[in-house]
Design a protein around this motif. Structure first.
Motif, PDB file in Angstrom:
ATOM      1  N   LEU A   1       1.689  22.272 -15.778  1.00  0.00           N
ATOM      2  CA  LEU A   1       1.409  21.132 -16.640  1.00  0.00           C
ATOM      3  C   LEU A   1       0.829  21.571 -17.982  1.00  0.00           C
ATOM      4  O   LEU A   1       1.122  20.963 -19.018  1.00  0.00           O
ATOM      5  CB  LEU A   1       0.460  20.159 -15.943  1.00  0.00           C
ATOM      6  CG  LEU A   1       1.073  19.352 -14.800  1.00  0.00           C
ATOM      7  CD1 LEU A   1      -0.004  18.550 -14.078  1.00  0.00           C
ATOM      8  CD2 LEU A   1       2.173  18.429 -15.319  1.00  0.00           C
ATOM      9  N   ASP A   2       0.014  22.612 -17.970  1.00  0.00           N
ATOM     10  CA  ASP A   2      -0.560  23.089 -19.227  1.00  0.00           C
ATOM     11  C   ASP A   2       0.543  23.566 -20.168  1.00  0.00           C
ATOM     12  O   ASP A   2       0.476  23.321 -21.377  1.00  0.00           O
ATOM     13  CB  ASP A   2      -1.550  24.214 -18.945  1.00  0.00           C
ATOM     14  CG  ASP A   2      -2.528  24.424 -20.084  1.00  0.00           C
ATOM     15  OD1 ASP A   2      -3.117  23.430 -20.552  1.00  0.00           O
ATOM     16  OD2 ASP A   2      -2.688  25.575 -20.528  1.00  0.00           O
ATOM     17  N   ALA A   3       1.554  24.222 -19.623  1.00  0.00           N
ATOM     18  CA  ALA A   3       2.667  24.705 -20.447  1.00  0.00           C
ATOM     19  C   ALA A   3       3.613  23.564 -20.837  1.00  0.00           C
ATOM     20  O   ALA A   3       3.939  23.377 -22.016  1.00  0.00           O
ATOM     21  CB  ALA A   3       3.429  25.792 -19.699  1.00  0.00           C
ATOM     22  N   ARG A   4       4.062  22.799 -19.855  1.00  0.00           N
ATOM     23  CA  ARG A   4       5.076  21.768 -20.118  1.00  0.00           C
ATOM     24  C   ARG A   4       4.552  20.647 -21.010  1.00  0.00           C
ATOM     25  O   ARG A   4       5.297  20.085 -21.821  1.00  0.00           O
ATOM     26  CB  ARG A   4       5.581  21.185 -18.807  1.00  0.00           C
ATOM     27  CG  ARG A   4       6.335  22.160 -17.915  1.00  0.00           C
ATOM     28  CD  ARG A   4       7.555  22.713 -18.589  1.00  0.00           C
ATOM     29  NE  ARG A   4       8.464  23.340 -17.642  1.00  0.00           N
ATOM     30  CZ  ARG A   4       9.225  24.385 -17.914  1.00  0.00           C
ATOM     31  NH1 ARG A   4       9.195  24.923 -19.120  1.00  0.00           N
ATOM     32  NH2 ARG A   4      10.043  24.895 -17.016  1.00  0.00           N
ATOM     33  N   SER A   5       3.262  20.303 -20.869  1.00  0.00           N
ATOM     34  CA  SER A   5       2.717  19.222 -21.682  1.00  0.00           C
ATOM     35  C   SER A   5       2.661  19.598 -23.161  1.00  0.00           C
ATOM     36  O   SER A   5       2.575  18.725 -24.027  1.00  0.00           O
ATOM     37  CB  SER A   5       1.318  18.828 -21.190  1.00  0.00           C
ATOM     38  OG  SER A   5       0.405  19.898 -21.374  1.00  0.00           O
ATOM     39  N   CYS A   6       2.727  20.896 -23.450  1.00  0.00           N
ATOM     40  CA  CYS A   6       2.752  21.383 -24.834  1.00  0.00           C
ATOM     41  C   CYS A   6       4.172  21.738 -25.280  1.00  0.00           C
ATOM     42  O   CYS A   6       4.361  22.342 -26.344  1.00  0.00           O
ATOM     43  CB  CYS A   6       1.859  22.601 -24.981  1.00  0.00           C
ATOM     44  SG  CYS A   6       0.110  22.280 -24.711  1.00  0.00           S
ATOM     45  N   GLY A   7       5.155  21.413 -24.450  1.00  0.00           N
ATOM     46  CA  GLY A   7       6.529  21.764 -24.780  1.00  0.00           C
ATOM     47  C   GLY A   7       6.827  23.235 -24.612  1.00  0.00           C
ATOM     48  O   GLY A   7       7.788  23.758 -25.192  1.00  0.00           O
TER      49      GLY A   7
ATOM     50  N   GLN B   1      -9.006  16.573 -11.042  1.00  0.00           N
ATOM     51  CA  GLN B   1      -9.660  15.438 -11.698  1.00  0.00           C
ATOM     52  C   GLN B   1      -8.856  14.903 -12.879  1.00  0.00           C
ATOM     53  O   GLN B   1      -9.392  14.590 -13.947  1.00  0.00           O
ATOM     54  CB  GLN B   1     -11.100  15.812 -12.098  1.00  0.00           C
ATOM     55  CG  GLN B   1     -11.974  16.043 -10.872  1.00  0.00           C
ATOM     56  CD  GLN B   1     -13.458  16.130 -11.162  1.00  0.00           C
ATOM     57  OE1 GLN B   1     -13.912  15.783 -12.260  1.00  0.00           O
ATOM     58  NE2 GLN B   1     -14.224  16.583 -10.185  1.00  0.00           N
ATOM     59  N   GLN B   2      -7.540  14.789 -12.643  1.00  0.00           N
ATOM     60  CA  GLN B   2      -6.659  14.172 -13.637  1.00  0.00           C
ATOM     61  C   GLN B   2      -6.579  12.663 -13.466  1.00  0.00           C
ATOM     62  O   GLN B   2      -5.918  11.974 -14.239  1.00  0.00           O
ATOM     63  CB  GLN B   2      -5.269  14.796 -13.538  1.00  0.00           C
ATOM     64  CG  GLN B   2      -5.247  16.284 -13.812  1.00  0.00           C
ATOM     65  CD  GLN B   2      -5.789  16.635 -15.184  1.00  0.00           C
ATOM     66  OE1 GLN B   2      -5.242  16.204 -16.203  1.00  0.00           O
ATOM     67  NE2 GLN B   2      -6.876  17.405 -15.245  1.00  0.00           N
ATOM     68  N   GLN B   3      -7.252  12.147 -12.418  1.00  0.00           N
ATOM     69  CA  GLN B   3      -7.371  10.711 -12.168  1.00  0.00           C
ATOM     70  C   GLN B   3      -6.013  10.025 -11.997  1.00  0.00           C
ATOM     71  O   GLN B   3      -5.718   9.007 -12.646  1.00  0.00           O
ATOM     72  CB  GLN B   3      -8.173  10.046 -13.287  1.00  0.00           C
ATOM     73  CG  GLN B   3      -9.567  10.640 -13.433  1.00  0.00           C
ATOM     74  CD  GLN B   3     -10.318  10.112 -14.646  1.00  0.00           C
ATOM     75  OE1 GLN B   3      -9.760   9.426 -15.496  1.00  0.00           O
ATOM     76  NE2 GLN B   3     -11.585  10.436 -14.723  1.00  0.00           N
TER      77      GLN B   3
ATOM     78  N   ALA C   1       2.142  12.773 -14.576  1.00  0.00           N
ATOM     79  CA  ALA C   1       1.304  13.973 -14.699  1.00  0.00           C
ATOM     80  C   ALA C   1       1.480  14.633 -16.054  1.00  0.00           C
ATOM     81  O   ALA C   1       0.496  15.065 -16.691  1.00  0.00           O
ATOM     82  CB  ALA C   1       1.645  14.950 -13.570  1.00  0.00           C
ATOM     83  N   LEU C   2       2.713  14.726 -16.533  1.00  0.00           N
ATOM     84  CA  LEU C   2       2.967  15.360 -17.832  1.00  0.00           C
ATOM     85  C   LEU C   2       2.375  14.544 -18.978  1.00  0.00           C
ATOM     86  O   LEU C   2       1.818  15.100 -19.931  1.00  0.00           O
ATOM     87  CB  LEU C   2       4.478  15.531 -18.029  1.00  0.00           C
ATOM     88  CG  LEU C   2       5.117  16.674 -17.253  1.00  0.00           C
ATOM     89  CD1 LEU C   2       6.635  16.511 -17.207  1.00  0.00           C
ATOM     90  CD2 LEU C   2       4.739  18.013 -17.875  1.00  0.00           C
ATOM     91  N   ALA C   3       2.479  13.238 -18.885  1.00  0.00           N
ATOM     92  CA  ALA C   3       1.969  12.381 -19.959  1.00  0.00           C
ATOM     93  C   ALA C   3       0.453  12.319 -19.990  1.00  0.00           C
ATOM     94  O   ALA C   3      -0.142  12.039 -21.040  1.00  0.00           O
ATOM     95  CB  ALA C   3       2.541  10.968 -19.806  1.00  0.00           C
ATOM     96  N   ASN C   4      -0.195  12.595 -18.853  1.00  0.00           N
ATOM     97  CA  ASN C   4      -1.643  12.390 -18.752  1.00  0.00           C
ATOM     98  C   ASN C   4      -2.425  13.676 -18.499  1.00  0.00           C
ATOM     99  O   ASN C   4      -3.630  13.618 -18.200  1.00  0.00           O
ATOM    100  CB  ASN C   4      -1.935  11.396 -17.629  1.00  0.00           C
ATOM    101  CG  ASN C   4      -1.447   9.999 -17.969  1.00  0.00           C
ATOM    102  OD1 ASN C   4      -2.120   9.242 -18.651  1.00  0.00           O
ATOM    103  ND2 ASN C   4      -0.253   9.655 -17.487  1.00  0.00           N
ATOM    104  N   TRP C   5      -1.784  14.835 -18.630  1.00  0.00           N
ATOM    105  CA  TRP C   5      -2.476  16.097 -18.377  1.00  0.00           C
ATOM    106  C   TRP C   5      -3.604  16.320 -19.387  1.00  0.00           C
ATOM    107  O   TRP C   5      -3.413  16.217 -20.602  1.00  0.00           O
ATOM    108  CB  TRP C   5      -1.493  17.256 -18.450  1.00  0.00           C
ATOM    109  CG  TRP C   5      -2.154  18.605 -18.371  1.00  0.00           C
ATOM    110  CD1 TRP C   5      -2.259  19.542 -19.372  1.00  0.00           C
ATOM    111  CD2 TRP C   5      -2.804  19.184 -17.228  1.00  0.00           C
ATOM    112  NE1 TRP C   5      -2.927  20.654 -18.931  1.00  0.00           N
ATOM    113  CE2 TRP C   5      -3.277  20.458 -17.623  1.00  0.00           C
ATOM    114  CE3 TRP C   5      -3.029  18.734 -15.932  1.00  0.00           C
ATOM    115  CZ2 TRP C   5      -3.959  21.291 -16.740  1.00  0.00           C
ATOM    116  CZ3 TRP C   5      -3.709  19.570 -15.061  1.00  0.00           C
ATOM    117  CH2 TRP C   5      -4.169  20.825 -15.466  1.00  0.00           C
ATOM    118  N   ARG C   6      -4.799  16.616 -18.865  1.00  0.00           N
ATOM    119  CA  ARG C   6      -5.959  16.918 -19.703  1.00  0.00           C
ATOM    120  C   ARG C   6      -6.690  18.124 -19.114  1.00  0.00           C
ATOM    121  O   ARG C   6      -7.409  17.996 -18.111  1.00  0.00           O
ATOM    122  CB  ARG C   6      -6.913  15.708 -19.768  1.00  0.00           C
ATOM    123  CG  ARG C   6      -6.303  14.433 -20.325  1.00  0.00           C
ATOM    124  CD  ARG C   6      -6.001  14.533 -21.819  1.00  0.00           C
ATOM    125  NE  ARG C   6      -5.517  13.260 -22.341  1.00  0.00           N
ATOM    126  CZ  ARG C   6      -4.241  12.887 -22.351  1.00  0.00           C
ATOM    127  NH1 ARG C   6      -3.309  13.687 -21.838  1.00  0.00           N
ATOM    128  NH2 ARG C   6      -3.880  11.726 -22.855  1.00  0.00           N
TER     129      ARG C   6
END
Length: 296
Positions: free
Chosen positions: A27-33, A257-259, A276-281
Motif C-alpha cells: 500500500l505504501d508503494a501503490r498509493s504513491c503510484g 490502524q487504518q480504520q 485500502a489504496l484510497a485511505n492508506w496513511r
C-alpha cells in the motif's frame, strides 16, 4: 520512481505477520503510484522449507498482491555479494576472523542484540584458521529517521561490534545481501517489521562504505501471539488460508490502524483493495515494536 519491496524468507508458509508486512509495503508503494517488488531471501538453505517459495507467491496472488517484474532470488546472486566483499577488502574495511561463538561469548561485553565482538582478530589471526569475514566498525554515530518509530541511532563499535558478512559455512550474511539487492533493484522505500529496526544502522553503514543509496525506512509493529512471541514457523503461527482472504486483509488493515469500516469486514478483495489504496496513511501506524495478533 517510488519502489517498495516485500522480501520473505522461504522457511514456511505466510502467516498473519507476513501479511501485515506485505500489505503495508504494498500500500505504501501503490498509493504513491510506485512499483512493488518481491524478493526471496533464500540465503540460508538449512532453514528453508521445500516448496515454500512457490507457496508464498501463490498466497500473495490469492490475496490480490500483484508485484512488478520478475521475482529476485538471493541464492542466485553470490557473484554480486562476493564483488561487494572484494571492494570492502580493497577499502581495508573487512578482515578475516578465526573466533568461535563460545570464544566471543566468553570475552565480549553485552550489546543490544547479544555479545559485542571484542575485535580479537582486527590485527591478525595469530596463526589460526579463518572462519568468517567481519566488517570493521567505528565510533561514528549512525542515525536515521524512521517513518513509524521516529529518530534512531547507534554507535556500531559500541552497540554491535564488528559484524560478520560471510559466515564460517560460506553463506553470506543478510546484512550484506539486503544492501546489495536494495541498491540493485532501486528500492527507495523499505517498509518491514520492527524486528529489523536494530539492523538498519548496520545496513546504512554498509551503504556508506559501498557508496550506495540510502532508502527511506519504516518499521511497523510485529504481530505477536498470546505469549508475546513474534508470529513465525518456530512459534507455530497458523498459515494464511485461501478461503477467506477478505477477512484476513481487513484484519491486517485494522492491525495497522487504518480504520477500515466495519461494513467491509466481510467484503471481498475487489471492494477492500480500492478502499485500502484510497485511505492508506502511514502516519496512522502505531509507534510500537509489537502488537497482539487478532484471531483469524
Amino acid at each position: 520512481m517510488f519502489r517498495g519491496r516485500f522480501a520473505p524468507s522461504p522457511t514456511g508458509p505466510l502467516h498473519f505477520g507476513s501479511l501485515v508486512a506485505a500489505v503495508a509495503s504494498y500500500l505504501d508503494a501503490r498509493s504513491c503510484g510506485g512499483e512493488w517488488i518481491v524478493r526471496m531471501e533464500d540465503l540460508d538453505p538449512p532453514r528453508e522449507q521445500p516448496g515454500a517459495a512457490d507457496s508464498i507467491l501463490r498466497t500473495l496472488e490469492t490475496y490480490g498482491l500483484e508485484w512488478d517484474g520478475p521475482v529476485l532470488y538471493q541464492s542466485r546472486r553470490s557473484e554480486f555479494y562476493e564483488a561487494a566483499l572484494a571492494k570492502l577488502v580493497s577499502l581495508e574495511s573487512l578482515y578475516p576472523c578465526a573466533c568461535t561463538r563460545k570464544e566471543i561469548a566468553d570475552s565480549a561485553l553485552p550489546g543490544i542484540e547479544g555479545p559485542v565482538y571484542p575485535g580479537t582478530c582486527r590485527h591478525g589471526l595469530g596463526g589460526r584458521e579463518m572462519r568468517a569475514w567481519r566488517v570493521r566498525t567505528n565510533q561514528q554515530e549512525i542515525a536515521f529517521e524512521d517513518a513509524v518509530q521516529g529518530p534512531q541511532s547507534q554507535i556500531l563499535e559500541r552497540d554491535i561490534g564488528d559484524f560478520i558478512l560471510k559466515r564460517a559455512d560460506g553463506l553470506y550474511a543478510y546484512q550484506l545481501a539486503v544492501v546489495i539487492d536494495d541498491a540493485e533493484q532501486g528500492i527507495t522505500h523499505v517498509v518491514r517489521g520492527a524486528d529489523l529496526l536494530d539492523s538498519t544502522p548496520r545496513q546504512i553503514y554498509l551503504q556508506q562504505l559501498l557508496s550506495l543509496p540510502h532508502p527511506m525506512y519504516a518499521h511497523i509493529p510485529l504481530a505477536v501471539n498470546a505469549q508475546g512471541e513474534k508470529l513465525s514457523k518456530q512459534t507455530l503461527a497458523a498459515p494464511l488460508k485461501g478461503d477467506s482472504p477478505g477477512r484476513a486483509l481487513w484484519l491486517a488493515l485494522d492491525f495497522l490502524q487504518q480504520q477500515p469500516p466495519q461494513e467491509l469486514a466481510g467484503a471481498n478483495l475487489g471492494d477492500l483493495w480500492p478502499w485500502a489504496l484510497a485511505n492508506w496513511r502511514l502516519r496512522n501506524i502505531p509507534k510500537a515494536r509489537a502488537l497482539p495478533a487478532p484471531t483469524l
